[in-house]
Design a protein around this motif. Structure first.
Motif, short mmCIF file in Angstrom:
data_model
loop_
_atom_site.label_atom_id
_atom_site.label_comp_id
_atom_site.label_asym_id
_atom_site.label_seq_id
_atom_site.Cartn_x
_atom_site.Cartn_y
_atom_site.Cartn_z
N GLU A 1 1.53 3.18 -5.09
CA GLU A 1 0.34 2.40 -5.46
C GLU A 1 -0.94 3.17 -5.14
O GLU A 1 -1.92 3.10 -5.88
CB GLU A 1 0.30 1.08 -4.67
N CYS B 1 -10.14 -2.31 5.81
CA CYS B 1 -9.82 -3.10 4.61
C CYS B 1 -11.01 -3.18 3.64
O CYS B 1 -10.84 -3.12 2.43
CB CYS B 1 -9.43 -4.53 4.97
N HIS C 1 0.82 -1.21 0.00
CA HIS C 1 0.00 0.00 0.00
C HIS C 1 0.86 1.26 0.00
O HIS C 1 0.54 2.22 0.68
CB HIS C 1 -0.95 -0.01 1.19
N CYS D 1 -11.84 -0.96 0.40
CA CYS D 1 -11.26 -1.21 -0.93
C CYS D 1 -11.30 -2.68 -1.34
O CYS D 1 -11.34 -2.99 -2.52
CB CYS D 1 -9.82 -0.72 -0.97
N HIS D 2 -11.25 -3.57 -0.36
CA HIS D 2 -11.30 -5.01 -0.64
C HIS D 2 -12.65 -5.51 -0.14
O HIS D 2 -12.79 -5.87 1.04
CB HIS D 2 -10.20 -5.77 0.11
C1 HEC Z 1 -7.61 2.67 0.29
C2 HEC Z 1 -7.83 1.32 -0.21
C3 HEC Z 1 -7.26 0.14 0.54
C4 HEC Z 1 -7.42 -0.21 1.87
C5 HEC Z 1 -8.21 0.52 2.94
C6 HEC Z 1 -6.71 -1.45 2.06
N1 HEC Z 1 -6.13 -1.85 0.88
FE1 HEC Z 1 -5.10 -3.56 0.54
N2 HEC Z 1 -4.68 -2.96 -1.36
C7 HEC Z 1 -5.17 -1.82 -1.97
C8 HEC Z 1 -4.63 -1.72 -3.32
C9 HEC Z 1 -4.92 -0.62 -4.33
C10 HEC Z 1 -3.80 -2.87 -3.50
C11 HEC Z 1 -3.02 -3.28 -4.75
C12 HEC Z 1 -1.64 -2.70 -4.71
C13 HEC Z 1 -0.86 -3.21 -5.91
O1 HEC Z 1 -1.27 -2.95 -7.05
O2 HEC Z 1 0.13 -3.90 -5.69
C14 HEC Z 1 -3.86 -3.63 -2.24
C15 HEC Z 1 -3.22 -4.83 -2.05
C16 HEC Z 1 -3.40 -5.64 -0.93
C17 HEC Z 1 -2.89 -6.99 -0.80
C18 HEC Z 1 -2.07 -7.74 -1.85
C19 HEC Z 1 -2.95 -8.37 -2.86
C20 HEC Z 1 -2.12 -9.11 -3.90
O3 HEC Z 1 -2.69 -9.96 -4.57
O4 HEC Z 1 -0.94 -8.81 -4.06
C21 HEC Z 1 -3.29 -7.45 0.42
C22 HEC Z 1 -3.03 -8.82 1.02
C23 HEC Z 1 -4.03 -6.38 1.06
N3 HEC Z 1 -4.08 -5.31 0.21
C24 HEC Z 1 -4.57 -6.46 2.32
C25 HEC Z 1 -5.20 -5.39 2.98
C26 HEC Z 1 -5.64 -5.43 4.36
C27 HEC Z 1 -5.48 -6.62 5.28
C28 HEC Z 1 -6.22 -4.23 4.63
C29 HEC Z 1 -6.79 -3.75 5.95
C30 HEC Z 1 -6.01 -3.96 7.16
C31 HEC Z 1 -6.15 -3.44 3.40
N4 HEC Z 1 -5.52 -4.18 2.44
C32 HEC Z 1 -6.64 -2.15 3.26
C33 HEC Z 1 -6.03 -0.90 -1.39
C34 HEC Z 1 -6.43 -0.90 -0.06
#
Ligand code: HEC
Ligand code: HEC
Length: 162
Positions: A124, A141, A120, A144-145
């Motif tokens: 990115e 989380c 993150h 966005c997910h």
């Molecule tokens: C503001 C939006 C946002 C939030 C909130 C967020 N993420 Fe993400 N996350 C993303 C984005 C965009 C990517 C892709 C980044 C990239 O292109 O490598 C990502 C990538 C990831 C990945 C890797 C996925 C892969 O296949 O490589 C994981 C695991 C992940 N996030 C877990 C979490 C977790 C756990 C939380 C909460 C604790 C969280 N994220 C909160 C936007 C977010």
């Protein structure tokens, strides 16, 4: 399929399942499931009320132990539980904990872990996005997910909210 083949396949599957349960995938990141097949009702009920129940595979065992030992002062709230529940949930979380960090750290927050920061990074995600009302906290989380509560962090399912 011949019986012997079938048996070999079953044994291989069992072996990989148990290796998984013990978190024997050191250093492996991609493709590593963060949500175990086995759930725990107490964990869902007690840890999924204020925020989504964070999957065991999102923190190493040492972090879960710290989180569970400090529930009375849990991020400025009191999330205390009876000792028996603390034990059951701690056992569940540490059994299926992540092994994805080679670094010897045990942050209290998933969002403070090195892999989280790497995935993150500002290259990115524009830092302004974290301040949006729809996001508010990196811990959110689900913003966005949308499948985060099921352990789905697949890049294809990421949607940055407005
Ligand atoms: C503001 C939006 C946002 C939030 C909130 C967020 N993420 Fe993400 N996350 C993303 C984005 C965009 C990517 C892709 C980044 C990239 O292109 O490598 C990502 C990538 C990831 C990945 C890797 C996925 C892969 O296949 O490589 C994981 C695991 C992940 N996030 C877990 C979490 C977790 C756990 C939380 C909460 C604790 C969280 N994220 C909160 C936007 C977010
Ligand atoms: C009374 C409400 C409440 C309950 C119950 C609760 N939490 Fe939390 N938890 C919070 C708050 C508030 C935060 C901080 C959220 C933020 O910074 O956006 C938090 C944050 C977390 C974080 C850090 C997320 C991150 O990466 O920033 C973890 C891990 C966590 N909780 C685990 C648990 C576990 C495990 C349980 C069950 C034993 C639990 N929580 C029950 C309120 C609660």
């Amino acid at each position: 399929m011949k019986f012997t083949h079938c048996l070999t396949l079953t044994l291989l599957t069992l072996a990989s399942l148990s290796a998984n349960a013990q978190g024997k995938y050191k250093g492996e990141d991609r493709g590593r499931p963060v949500m175990p097949v086995t759930s725990n009702a107490k964990w869902v009920a007690e840890c999924g009320g204020c925020h989504m129940a964070f999957a065991p595979g999102l923190l190493p065992a040492a972090s879960w132990t710290k989180v569970m030992n400090g529930l009375d002062k849990h991020f400025d709230t009191d999330a205390s539980l009876p000792a028996q529940d603390v034990k059951e949930i701690t056992d569940y979380l540490t059994k299926y904990a992540s092994n994805r960090w080679s670094a010897n750290t045990s942050p209290l927050r998933i969002s403070e872990s090195v892999w989280f920061k790497t995935k993150h990074s500002s290259s990115e995600i524009n830092p302004a996005i974290w301040k949006r009302e729809s996001v508010k906290s990196p811990a959110n989380c689900m913003a966005c997910h949308s499948g985060a509560d099921k352990g789905d962090f697949n890049e294809r399912n990421i949607r940055i909210p407005k």
